[in-house]
Motif scaffolding. Structure first.
Motif, PDB file in Angstrom:
ATOM      1  N   MET A   1       0.901  -1.084  -0.070  1.00 33.10           N
ATOM      2  CA  MET A   1      -0.041   0.044   0.035  1.00 33.10           C
ATOM      3  C   MET A   1       0.917   1.184  -0.061  1.00 33.10           C
ATOM      4  SD  MET A   1      -2.890   1.033   2.784  1.00 33.10           S
ATOM      5  CE  MET A   1      -3.894  -0.413   2.463  1.00 33.10           C
ATOM      6  N   LYS A   2       0.645   2.234  -0.797  1.00 32.05           N
ATOM      7  CA  LYS A   2       1.303   3.238  -0.802  1.00 32.05           C
ATOM      8  C   LYS A   2       1.295   4.074   0.584  1.00 32.05           C
ATOM      9  CE  LYS A   2       0.952   3.867  -5.719  1.00 32.05           C
ATOM     10  NZ  LYS A   2       0.597   4.894  -6.986  1.00 32.05           N
ATOM     11  N   THR A   3       2.300   5.182   0.562  1.00 29.91           N
ATOM     12  CA  THR A   3       2.223   5.861   1.855  1.00 29.91           C
ATOM     13  C   THR A   3       1.201   6.801   2.154  1.00 29.91           C
ATOM     14  OG1 THR A   3       4.861   5.878   1.797  1.00 29.91           O
ATOM     15  CG2 THR A   3       3.711   7.292   3.005  1.00 29.91           C
ATOM     16  N   ILE A   4       0.722   7.421   1.094  1.00 30.14           N
ATOM     17  CA  ILE A   4      -0.566   8.403   1.238  1.00 30.14           C
ATOM     18  C   ILE A   4      -1.659   7.503   1.767  1.00 30.14           C
ATOM     19  CG2 ILE A   4      -1.038   8.338  -1.301  1.00 30.14           C
ATOM     20  CD1 ILE A   4      -1.212  11.474   1.381  1.00 30.14           C
ATOM     21  N   GLU A   5      -1.980   6.235   0.904  1.00 25.03           N
ATOM     22  CA  GLU A   5      -2.983   5.527   1.260  1.00 25.03           C
ATOM     23  C   GLU A   5      -3.154   5.077   2.734  1.00 25.03           C
ATOM     24  OE1 GLU A   5      -2.720   2.585  -1.903  1.00 25.03           O
ATOM     25  OE2 GLU A   5      -3.633   4.181  -3.360  1.00 25.03           O
ATOM     26  N   ARG A   6      -1.879   4.601   2.792  1.00 29.51           N
ATOM     27  CA  ARG A   6      -1.770   4.188   4.429  1.00 29.51           C
ATOM     28  C   ARG A   6      -2.110   5.108   5.394  1.00 29.51           C
ATOM     29  NH1 ARG A   6       3.474   2.736   4.349  1.00 29.51           N
ATOM     30  NH2 ARG A   6       3.925   4.409   5.857  1.00 29.51           N
ATOM     31  N   ILE A   7      -1.756   6.312   5.241  1.00 25.89           N
ATOM     32  CA  ILE A   7      -1.952   7.358   6.153  1.00 25.89           C
ATOM     33  C   ILE A   7      -3.417   7.855   6.000  1.00 25.89           C
ATOM     34  CG2 ILE A   7      -1.282   9.805   6.761  1.00 25.89           C
ATOM     35  CD1 ILE A   7       1.442   8.833   6.698  1.00 25.89           C
ATOM     36  N   LEU A   8      -3.994   7.798   5.116  1.00 24.58           N
ATOM     37  CA  LEU A   8      -5.439   8.225   4.950  1.00 24.58           C
ATOM     38  C   LEU A   8      -6.153   7.039   5.665  1.00 24.58           C
ATOM     39  CD1 LEU A   8      -5.733   9.642   1.306  1.00 24.58           C
ATOM     40  CD2 LEU A   8      -5.909  10.952   3.465  1.00 24.58           C
ATOM     41  N   LEU A   9      -5.892   5.890   5.472  1.00 25.93           N
ATOM     42  CA  LEU A   9      -6.619   4.614   6.103  1.00 25.93           C
ATOM     43  C   LEU A   9      -6.471   5.003   7.513  1.00 25.93           C
ATOM     44  CD1 LEU A   9      -8.135   2.244   5.897  1.00 25.93           C
ATOM     45  CD2 LEU A   9      -5.863   1.044   5.813  1.00 25.93           C
ATOM     46  N   GLN A  10      -5.086   5.171   7.889  1.00 32.94           N
ATOM     47  CA  GLN A  10      -5.079   5.273   9.461  1.00 32.94           C
ATOM     48  C   GLN A  10      -5.775   6.589  10.049  1.00 32.94           C
ATOM     49  OE1 GLN A  10      -0.692   5.512  10.537  1.00 32.94           O
ATOM     50  NE2 GLN A  10      -0.496   3.433   9.264  1.00 32.94           N
ATOM     51  N   ILE A  11      -5.667   7.518   9.240  1.00 31.38           N
ATOM     52  CA  ILE A  11      -6.605   8.866   9.713  1.00 31.38           C
ATOM     53  C   ILE A  11      -8.209   8.300   9.838  1.00 31.38           C
ATOM     54  CG2 ILE A  11      -7.367  10.992   9.061  1.00 31.38           C
ATOM     55  CD1 ILE A  11      -4.715  11.733   7.961  1.00 31.38           C
ATOM     56  N   GLY A  12      -8.498   7.685   8.819  1.00 31.12           N
ATOM     57  CA  GLY A  12      -9.906   7.173   8.769  1.00 31.12           C
ATOM     58  C   GLY A  12     -10.366   6.409   9.988  1.00 31.12           C
ATOM     59  N   VAL A  13      -9.222   5.433  10.287  1.00 30.20           N
ATOM     60  CA  VAL A  13      -9.588   4.681  11.519  1.00 30.20           C
ATOM     61  C   VAL A  13      -9.707   5.376  12.883  1.00 30.20           C
ATOM     62  CG1 VAL A  13      -8.434   3.047  12.971  1.00 30.20           C
ATOM     63  CG2 VAL A  13      -8.583   2.520  10.727  1.00 30.20           C
ATOM     64  N   ILE A  14      -8.694   6.449  13.134  1.00 27.99           N
ATOM     65  CA  ILE A  14      -8.660   7.365  14.167  1.00 27.99           C
ATOM     66  C   ILE A  14      -9.843   7.919  14.330  1.00 27.99           C
ATOM     67  CG2 ILE A  14      -7.491   9.080  15.123  1.00 27.99           C
ATOM     68  CD1 ILE A  14      -4.909   7.986  14.371  1.00 27.99           C
ATOM     69  N   LEU A  15     -10.520   8.710  12.928  1.00 25.46           N
ATOM     70  CA  LEU A  15     -11.718   9.387  12.828  1.00 25.46           C
ATOM     71  C   LEU A  15     -12.931   8.464  13.218  1.00 25.46           C
ATOM     72  CD1 LEU A  15     -11.006  11.663   9.845  1.00 25.46           C
ATOM     73  CD2 LEU A  15     -11.133  12.080  12.272  1.00 25.46           C
ATOM     74  N   ALA A  16     -12.958   7.288  12.848  1.00 28.73           N
ATOM     75  CA  ALA A  16     -13.834   6.354  13.320  1.00 28.73           C
ATOM     76  C   ALA A  16     -14.031   6.027  14.562  1.00 28.73           C
ATOM     77  CB  ALA A  16     -13.669   5.036  12.454  1.00 28.73           C
ATOM     78  N   PHE A  17     -12.889   6.093  15.418  1.00 28.68           N
ATOM     79  CA  PHE A  17     -13.002   5.862  16.796  1.00 28.68           C
ATOM     80  C   PHE A  17     -13.440   7.076  17.482  1.00 28.68           C
ATOM     81  CE2 PHE A  17     -10.251   2.459  16.288  1.00 28.68           C
ATOM     82  CZ  PHE A  17     -10.708   1.445  17.135  1.00 28.68           C
ATOM     83  N   ALA A  18     -12.961   8.301  16.856  1.00 30.59           N
ATOM     84  CA  ALA A  18     -13.359   9.461  17.233  1.00 30.59           C
ATOM     85  C   ALA A  18     -15.167   9.628  17.329  1.00 30.59           C
ATOM     86  CB  ALA A  18     -12.889  10.561  16.488  1.00 30.59           C
ATOM     87  N   ALA A  19     -15.595   9.182  16.243  1.00 32.81           N
ATOM     88  CA  ALA A  19     -17.062   9.094  15.965  1.00 32.81           C
ATOM     89  C   ALA A  19     -17.638   8.380  16.919  1.00 32.81           C
ATOM     90  CB  ALA A  19     -17.336   8.783  14.488  1.00 32.81           C
ATOM     91  N   ALA A  20     -17.061   7.053  17.152  1.00 25.24           N
ATOM     92  CA  ALA A  20     -17.709   6.130  18.062  1.00 25.24           C
ATOM     93  C   ALA A  20     -17.514   6.483  19.399  1.00 25.24           C
ATOM     94  CB  ALA A  20     -16.759   4.791  17.782  1.00 25.24           C
ATOM     95  N   GLY A  21     -16.506   7.241  19.723  1.00 29.49           N
ATOM     96  CA  GLY A  21     -16.560   7.900  21.055  1.00 29.49           C
ATOM     97  C   GLY A  21     -17.572   8.943  21.394  1.00 29.49           C
ATOM     98  N   GLU A  22     -17.760   9.949  20.333  1.00 33.49           N
ATOM     99  CA  GLU A  22     -18.941  10.780  20.419  1.00 33.49           C
ATOM    100  C   GLU A  22     -20.181   9.983  20.565  1.00 33.49           C
ATOM    101  OE1 GLU A  22     -19.192  14.081  20.278  1.00 33.49           O
ATOM    102  OE2 GLU A  22     -17.074  14.563  19.904  1.00 33.49           O
TER     103      GLU A  22
END
Length: 127
Positions: A1-22
């Motif tokens: 997986m390319k670096t930018i794709e990996r970082i975007l996926l990781q940001i998505g995972v972190i944002l998903a946790f933030a939304a779940a926390g909300e």
């Protein structure tokens, strides 16, 4: 997986946790900050192995290395509210000093306890 794709996926995972926390914080019967709920959920899933560290590691490292940047808006808000807190400035400063000392002590005791536990575990494994 390319670096930018990996970082975007990781940001998505972190944002998903933030939304779940909300969402979880909204349905809890007690007031708990959503960010605390999200971090606890993330920690729980990392501990139980449901989420691999590689899924969030690069982005989490970036956030930790640049943590000071995220405090700028809070500090600006405090500076804007100076007139409101100026009457109680010494109380705030006292509270900051006391809680900082308590945090230092709790951190030190925790580190000592973990080191004792690690030494005990190493001795037991060595026997």
């Amino acid at each position: 997986m390319k670096t930018i794709e990996r970082i975007l996926l990781q940001i998505g995972v972190i944002l998903a946790f933030a939304a779940a926390g909300e969402w979880i914080a909204a349905i809890l019967p007690v007031a708990v900050p959503p960010s605390i709920v999200a971090m606890a959920l993330l920690l729980l899933l990392l501990f139980c192995g449901a989420l691999r560290l590689e899924r969030v590691e690069d982005t989490a490292d970036f956030f930790l290395k640049n943590m000071g940047f995220f405090f700028i808006p809070v500090n600006v808000s405090i500076m804007k509210s100076y007139r409101l807190i100026s009457d109680n400035l010494f109380k705030f400063l006292f509270l900051i000093v006391v809680t900082t000392l308590i945090t230092f002590a709790a951190t030190g005791w925790t580190v000592q306890a973990v080191m004792r536990l690690q030494n005990r575990t190493q001795k037991e494994e060595g026997q």
